[in-house]
Design an enzyme around this catalytic site. Structure first.
Site, PDB file in Angstrom:
ATOM      1  N   ARG A  45      73.913  45.884  22.722  1.00 15.07           N
ATOM      2  CA  ARG A  45      74.523  47.180  22.602  1.00 15.07           C
ATOM      3  C   ARG A  45      73.846  48.083  21.556  1.00 15.07           C
ATOM      4  O   ARG A  45      74.112  49.273  21.483  1.00 15.07           O
ATOM      5  CB  ARG A  45      76.013  46.986  22.240  1.00 15.07           C
ATOM      6  N   GLY A  46      72.986  47.501  20.759  1.00 15.61           N
ATOM      7  CA  GLY A  46      72.463  48.204  19.587  1.00 15.61           C
ATOM      8  C   GLY A  46      71.645  49.452  19.841  1.00 15.61           C
ATOM      9  O   GLY A  46      71.506  50.296  18.965  1.00 15.61           O
ATOM     10  N   ASP A 108      63.406  41.401  15.515  1.00 22.40           N
ATOM     11  CA  ASP A 108      63.645  40.426  14.454  1.00 22.40           C
ATOM     12  C   ASP A 108      62.768  39.201  14.738  1.00 22.40           C
ATOM     13  O   ASP A 108      61.559  39.245  14.521  1.00 22.40           O
ATOM     14  CB  ASP A 108      65.157  40.124  14.481  1.00 22.40           C
ATOM     15  N   GLY A 110      61.895  38.278  17.612  1.00 26.23           N
ATOM     16  CA  GLY A 110      61.077  38.665  18.759  1.00 26.23           C
ATOM     17  C   GLY A 110      61.541  38.050  20.072  1.00 26.23           C
ATOM     18  O   GLY A 110      61.056  38.403  21.139  1.00 26.23           O
ATOM     19  N   LEU A 113      63.115  40.681  22.747  1.00 30.88           N
ATOM     20  CA  LEU A 113      62.147  41.568  23.397  1.00 30.88           C
ATOM     21  C   LEU A 113      61.229  40.776  24.330  1.00 30.88           C
ATOM     22  O   LEU A 113      60.931  41.211  25.443  1.00 30.88           O
ATOM     23  CB  LEU A 113      61.325  42.290  22.319  1.00 30.88           C
ATOM     24  N   ASP A 164      75.332  46.826  14.193  1.00 38.41           N
ATOM     25  CA  ASP A 164      76.691  46.456  13.787  1.00 38.41           C
ATOM     26  C   ASP A 164      76.738  45.263  12.849  1.00 38.41           C
ATOM     27  O   ASP A 164      75.827  44.447  12.792  1.00 38.41           O
ATOM     28  CB  ASP A 164      77.501  46.081  15.025  1.00 38.41           C
ATOM     29  N   ARG A 170      78.762  50.691  14.069  1.00 41.11           N
ATOM     30  CA  ARG A 170      77.769  51.225  15.016  1.00 41.11           C
ATOM     31  C   ARG A 170      77.746  52.741  15.018  1.00 41.11           C
ATOM     32  O   ARG A 170      76.754  53.368  15.348  1.00 41.11           O
ATOM     33  CB  ARG A 170      78.076  50.748  16.441  1.00 41.11           C
TER      34      ARG A 170
HETATM   35  P1  XMP Z   1      65.568  38.942  17.936  1.00 42.98           P
HETATM   36  O1  XMP Z   1      65.688  37.855  16.884  1.00 42.98           O
HETATM   37  O2  XMP Z   1      65.739  38.379  19.306  1.00 42.98           O
HETATM   38  O3  XMP Z   1      66.832  39.775  17.628  1.00 42.98           O
HETATM   39  O4  XMP Z   1      64.337  39.772  17.747  1.00 42.98           O
HETATM   40  C1  XMP Z   1      67.004  41.065  17.913  1.00 42.98           C
HETATM   41  C2  XMP Z   1      68.484  41.310  17.819  1.00 42.98           C
HETATM   42  O5  XMP Z   1      69.051  40.724  16.632  1.00 42.98           O
HETATM   43  C3  XMP Z   1      70.038  41.552  16.086  1.00 42.98           C
HETATM   44  N1  XMP Z   1      69.705  41.853  14.682  1.00 42.98           N
HETATM   45  C4  XMP Z   1      70.408  42.643  13.859  1.00 42.98           C
HETATM   46  N2  XMP Z   1      71.526  43.361  14.072  1.00 42.98           N
HETATM   47  N3  XMP Z   1      71.443  44.166  11.857  1.00 42.98           N
HETATM   48  C5  XMP Z   1      72.047  44.113  13.052  1.00 42.98           C
HETATM   49  O6  XMP Z   1      73.042  44.778  13.249  1.00 42.98           O
HETATM   50  C6  XMP Z   1      70.325  43.481  11.549  1.00 42.98           C
HETATM   51  O7  XMP Z   1      69.810  43.569  10.429  1.00 42.98           O
HETATM   52  C7  XMP Z   1      69.768  42.678  12.626  1.00 42.98           C
HETATM   53  N4  XMP Z   1      68.679  41.876  12.699  1.00 42.98           N
HETATM   54  C8  XMP Z   1      68.682  41.393  13.984  1.00 42.98           C
HETATM   55  C9  XMP Z   1      70.021  42.798  16.960  1.00 42.98           C
HETATM   56  O8  XMP Z   1      71.074  42.694  17.884  1.00 42.98           O
HETATM   57  C10 XMP Z   1      68.703  42.770  17.681  1.00 42.98           C
HETATM   58  O9  XMP Z   1      68.737  43.417  18.966  1.00 42.98           O
END
Ligand code: XMP
Length: 181
Positions: A45-46, A108, A110, A113, A164, A170
């Site tokens: 949802r981000g 984060d 990865g 994605l 979030d 959000r």
């Molecule tokens: P990956 O590890 O798959 O994660 O690259 C990406 C998703 O992790 C969440 N994420 C965060 N959400 N604050 C947040 O609200 C943060 O600092 C954060 N770091 C990672 C997010 O959902 C992202 O799409």
């Protein structure tokens, strides 16, 4: 709220700073090769707020994509290495032969994605470019970089502008660090 005690005093990106970087990203995106079959896909949802601002700005550059969303969920076990990603709700547009621009809030480890790129490749996209508002390079586990990055940040937990903490914050128009106290 049953959140751990925390504050959001450290604002990393104001609304003005975010908007100015979005203008830069839109220049990058619209300055590339033009597509007659562009589909922008937001990872929920981000990414909802980021995508909404991007497409309004792209419209002013005469870019008119189809738009859809995919809802993905990441699972983390006791260690990060068991993290896996699952589809909660898939896209509905047909991306066969399309040029996809995938939009995420934060890159984060990865995994999210990488999963999304593979999924859209499997669905027959002609090309896939990626755009993330935030990037935490220090956290990367999977070998992936985004084509367009808003801001690189340190390994801190951030909220606002779509991001979030337990579904809260959000709606904030800025991005702040969550500091636990
Ligand atoms: P990956 O590890 O798959 O994660 O690259 C990406 C998703 O992790 C969440 N994420 C965060 N959400 N604050 C947040 O609200 C943060 O600092 C954060 N770091 C990672 C997010 O959902 C992202 O799409």
């Amino acid at each position: 709220m049953s959140l751990k005690p925390h504050h959001l005093d450290n604002v990393l990106f104001t609304p003005e700073k975010i908007q100015s970087r979005i203008d830069g990203l839109v220049d990058e995106i619209s300055g590339g090769e033009k597509s007659d079959n562009l589909v922008m896909i937001g990872i929920l949802r981000g990414s909802f707020m980021f995508l909404a601002d991007l497409v309004r700005d792209l419209n002013a550059h005469d870019v008119h994509p189809r738009i859809d969303f995919i809802t993905l969920e990441s699972y983390y076990g006791g260690t990060e290495s068991v993290g896996k990603v699952e589809i909660r709700k898939d896209i509905e547009v047909d991306v066969t032969g399309a040029d996809v621009l995938l939009i995420d809030d934060i890159l984060d480890t990865g995994r999210t994605l990488q999963f999304a790129v593979q999924h859209l490749t499997d669905k027959g996209a002609r090309s896939i470019k990626t755009c993330t508002l935030l990037d935490k390079p220090a956290r990367r586990i999977v070998d992936i970089e985004a084509d367009h990055v808003g801001f690189a940040i340190d390994d801190v937990f951030v909220v606002g502008y779509g991001l979030d903490y337990d579904s809260y914050y959000r709606e904030l128009p800025f991005i702040a660090e969550v500091t636990f106290i």
